[in-house]
Scaffold this motif. Structure first.
Motif, short mmCIF file in Angstrom:
data_model
loop_
_atom_site.label_atom_id
_atom_site.label_comp_id
_atom_site.label_asym_id
_atom_site.label_seq_id
_atom_site.Cartn_x
_atom_site.Cartn_y
_atom_site.Cartn_z
N CYS A 64 0.95 -1.31 0.01
CA CYS A 64 0.12 0.04 -0.11
C CYS A 64 0.93 1.22 0.12
O CYS A 64 0.38 2.43 -0.43
N GLU A 96 -1.45 -4.07 6.32
CA GLU A 96 -2.55 -4.61 6.96
C GLU A 96 -2.43 -6.15 7.03
O GLU A 96 -2.61 -6.75 8.07
N CYS A 132 -1.59 2.76 4.33
CA CYS A 132 -2.44 1.75 4.78
C CYS A 132 -3.05 1.95 6.10
O CYS A 132 -2.60 2.76 6.94
N ASP A 133 -4.15 1.10 6.67
CA ASP A 133 -5.03 1.39 7.41
C ASP A 133 -4.53 2.19 8.78
O ASP A 133 -5.07 3.17 9.16
N THR A 204 -3.41 1.98 -1.70
CA THR A 204 -4.27 1.42 -0.66
C THR A 204 -5.45 0.87 -1.38
O THR A 204 -5.95 1.22 -2.60
N CYS A 205 -6.45 0.16 -0.31
CA CYS A 205 -7.61 -0.39 -0.91
C CYS A 205 -8.61 0.77 -1.57
O CYS A 205 -8.70 1.76 -1.16
N ALA A 211 -8.58 2.68 5.11
CA ALA A 211 -7.65 3.44 4.48
C ALA A 211 -8.08 4.71 3.94
O ALA A 211 -7.62 5.93 3.83
#
Ligand code: FES
Length: 581
Positions: A64, A96, A132-133, A204-205, A211
Motif C-alpha cells: 500500500c 494490513e 495503509c489502515d 491502498t484499498c 485507509a
C-alpha cells in the motif's frame, strides 16, 4: 557561553540547531552534529535552511506504500523549491495483511515511534507519509503529541482491476468472491484468477475501507493539502500533492503553524461529519477517539449518533455504494463532498494551507456535474453510516455500520450462537453439526482490545458454511472486535466493555435471546440482571497478561474502544472535555 545561556539558545533554536544531543557542552554538540551531517555532502548554506522531516514508511511488507520512493522524491523537490532542507528518515510501517496478530496491535507502537523520532531529531516541520489502515492514525496520533507543524501526505489508493469483464478492487470484492467460493458458487480456478485482479497496482484499498476513510478524515481535519485524500497512488495528481506538501511544510515551519492549531474540537467535529457522510469504516471512530485523546478531548459517542441522524451518506462508494476511490477523485474528491456538506461544517477551522476551510472551499470553486457524490436531498442512505448502540449487552456502547447492513435484519430478535474465541469459531463454524439457523445471532467473544489482543478485524464472522451453501448471505453478528471498512453485513462491533475484562458479553451463552433494534439504538441481552450477576460469580474472568515485552505493555495500558484503544499513558495529561462541545 555559560551552560544556562547555551540551554536558552538551544530552546529557541531552529533547524539543525534544534534539540542538541546532550554531551554537556552545547557548542560541541552542534559542532559534532554539523561535522556528521556534512559527511553526506551538505553545505553550510543547506544547513541554514528550515529543516523539514519526511517520514519514510516504505516497506516490502507494505504494498500500500509501494509508491514511497516517488513520493519522497516529490516531497523533497517541494521542500527545496521552497528553500528548505529535506531530511528523510524511517519509522515503522504496518501493512494490513502482513501484521500478526493484527495491525491494530502495532498502531500505538508506530505512533510512539513517530512521536519520539519527531521529538528526538532536529526539524522545524514534518511531512508524514502514510496510507495503509493503521499508518495514518498512528502518524496523526504521534504528531499530535509531538506538537510541531505537520502535514499528512497520503500514499493514495490502488487502481481497480478487471475480472472476466467485471470491475474489481480490494477489498469489498475480495470478500464477495471469497464468500462465493465458500458457498461453492465459483471454483478453484476462478478464485485463483480473481486473486490476480483484485489489487491492480500499488496503493491502498480502492473502496471506502479504513485507509480511504482515514485519508478523507485527514483532509477534513485540515491536515493534508487541498485534494490530498483522493488521488490514486500511481497518478501525477498524487505526485503533485507530494510536491505541494513539501513546499507547504516549509511555509508552516516559518509560520509556526503547529498541529494543535489544526486538530481542534471543531475540526474533529468536521471529521466526524465526514466519517458519517462517506459511509466510512467503523475503525474511523476508534482512530478519531485516539487522535482526540492526544489533544485532550474525548469523542462524545451519543453526539456522534445524534449527528448521524442529520448527516446522510452522500458518497456512492463500495461497500455502501457502487464506485471506487479513483471515481471519487475524478468527481472532484473531498472538495465536492465538503461543498455539499457545507451547511453542517465548522468553516472557520484552519487547514495546513494557513487558511480556513471555508476560504479553501471558496477557492475550490463551484464544482461540476458528477455522479459519485450525491446531494443532501438525494443521498445514498438517509442517515450517517454509523449508528451508536447501547443496552445491557454493551453498557459502554457498540457500533453498527448501518449503511452496509441488511435493512431486514436491523430490527431483529434471535437466539445466540456463541463462540468463546477465534479458535473456537474456526473449529466449529463450518461443522455440519453446528446448531444454527439463519435467524440466529452469531456472537464472538474475546476479540476486543485485550482479548485477542489488539482488537482484530474478526468481527466479520463468516456465515456458517452449511447456511452459506443454502444461500444465506447475511446474519446478525456481534463481537467486541472490529471489522474492515471494506466489509458489509448486519454486524455489531466494538461492544464495550469487552468480554476479556468481564463485560456482559463474557456471560452470553448459546440459547440466550438477543434483541437488536437499530431504530431504537438498542443491543440487549434478554437475560435478567440477577442471572448475569450469578454467571459472573460462577465464571470469574481472568484478564489476559503477558510476562514481558511490548505485549506486556499493551495488555497493561491499552484502553477500550471508546477511548480509541490507545495506551493510557499516551493520551494527553489532561482531558479537557468532549467533542463536539
Ligand atoms: Fe493497506 Fe487495505 S491493505 S489499505
Amino acid at each position: 557561553m555559560t551552560d544556562k545561556k547555551n540551554l536558552e539558545t538551544t530552546k529557541k533554536a531552529t533547524g539543525i540547531r534544534k534539540g542538541l544531543t546532550n554531551y554537556g557542552d552545547t557548542g560541541f554538540s552542534l559542532f559534532l552534529r554539523k561535522a556528521f551531517v556534512k559527511g553526506s555532502g551538505l553545505s553550510d548554506n543547506a544547513l541554514e535552511r528550515p529543516v523539514v522531516g519526511i517520514i519514510n514508511t516504505g516497506s516490502a511488507y507494505n504494498p500500500c506504500h509501494g509508491n514511497m520512493p516517488q513520493l519522497i522524491e516529490a516531497v523533497k523537490r517541494g521542500v527545496m523549491l521552497a528553500g528548505g532542507l529535506p531530511m528523510e528518515f524511517p519509522t515503522i510501517s504496518i501493512g494490513e495483511s502482513f501484521a500478526q496478530p493484527t495491525s491494530m496491535f502495532l498502531r500505538n507502537l508506530m505512533s510512539m515511534d513517530t512521536e519520539e523520532m519527531i521529538r528526538a531529531q532536529p526539524m522545524d516541520s514534518i511531512v508524514l507519509i502514510g496510507g495503509c489502515d493503521k499508518t495514518v492514525p498512528a502518524q496523526l496520533m504521534g504528531a499530535a503529541s509531538a506538537g510541531i507543524p505537520t502535514i499528512q501526505l497520503i500514499t493514495g489508493s490502488m487502481l481497480t482491476g478487471s475480472h472476466r469483464g467485471e470491475r474489481v478492487g480490494a477489498c469489498t470484492d475480495c470478500r464477495r468472491y471469497w464468500a462465493k467460493f465458500r458457498a461453492g458458487e465459483i471454483d478453484e480456478q476462478e478464485i485463483s484468477d480473481v486473486n490476480n485482479q483484485l489489487v491492480a497496482s500499488v496503493g491502498t484499498c480502492s473502496v471506502m475501507g479504513t485507509a480511504s476513510t482515514m485519508a478523507c478524515i485527514a483532509e477534513a481535519l485540515g491536515m493534508t493539502v487541498p485534494g490530498g485524500a483522493s488521488p490514486p497512488a500511481v497518478t501525477a495528481d498524487r505526485i503533485r500533492a507530494a510536491e505541494q506538501s513539501g513546499a507547504q511544510a516549509v511555509k508552516i515551519a516559518q509560520e509556526h503553524l503547529t498541529i494543535d492549531k489544526i486538530i481542534t474540537s471543531e475540526s474533529l467535529e468536521n471529521a466526524m461529519r465526514v466519517l458519517l457522510a462517506i459511509g466510512g469504516s467503523t475503525n474511523g471512530i476508534v482512530h478519531l477517539a485516539a487522535i482526540a485523546g492526544r489533544v485532550g478531548l474525548e469523542i462524545d459517542m451519543q453526539a456522534l449518533d445524534r449527528m448521524g441522524r442529520d448527516t446522510p451518506v452522500l458518497l456512492d462508494l463500495k461497500p455502501s455504494g457502487a464506485h471506487y476511490m479513483e471515481d471519487f477523485h475524478h468527481a472532484g474528491g473531498m472538495a465536492t463532498l465538503l461543498r455539499e456538506l457545507k451547511p453542517l461544517l465548522n468553516l472557520n477551522t484552519l487547514t495546513v494551507m494557513g487558511r480556513t476551510l471555508g476560504d479553501q472551499l471558496e477557492l475550490d470553486g463551484p464544482g461540476f456535474k458528477q455522479d459519485v457524490v450525491r446531494s443532501i436531498s438525494n443521498p445514498i442512505y438517509p442517515q450517517g453510516g454509523i449508528a451508536v448502540l447501547s443496552g445491557n449487552l454493551a453498557p459502554g456502547g457498540a457500533v453498527i455500520k448501518q449503511s452496509a447492513a441488511n435493512p431486514d435484519l436491523m430490527e431483529h430478535e434471535g437466539r445466540a450462537v456463541v463462540f468463546e474465541n477465534m479458535e473456537d469459531m474456526a473449529t466449529r463454524i463450518d461443522s455440519d453439526d453446528l446448531d444454527v439457523t439463519p435467524s440466529d445471532i452469531l456472537v464472538l467473544k474475546n476479540i476486543g482490545p485485550k482479548g485477542a489482543p489488539g482488537m482484530p478485524e474478526a468481527g466479520y464472522l463468516p456465515i456458517p458454511q452449511k447456511l452459506a451453501r443454502a444461500g444465506v448471505k447475511d446474519m446478525v453478528r456481534i463481537s467486541d472486535g472490529r471489522m474492515s471498512g471494506t466489509a458489509f453485513g448486519t454486524i455489531v462491533l466494538h461492544v464495550t466493555p469487552e468480554s476479556a475484562i468481564g463485560g456482559p458479553l463474557a456471560h452470553v451463552r448459546s440459547g440466550d435471546r438477543i434483541r437488536l433494534s437499530v431504530k431504537n439504538r438498542e443491543i440487549s441481552l434478554l437475560v435478567s440482571a440477577e442471572e448475569l450477576a450469578k454467571r459472573g460469580i460462577d465464571n470469574p474472568i481472568v484478564e489476559p497478561a503477558a510476562a514481558r515485552g511490548y505485549r506486556k505493555l499493551f495488555l497493561q495500558t491499552v484502553t477500550q474502544a471508546d477511548k480509541g484503544v490507545d495506551f493510557d499513558f499516551l493520551r494527553a495529561e489532561q482531558i479537557h472535555g468532549k467533542t463536539p462541545r
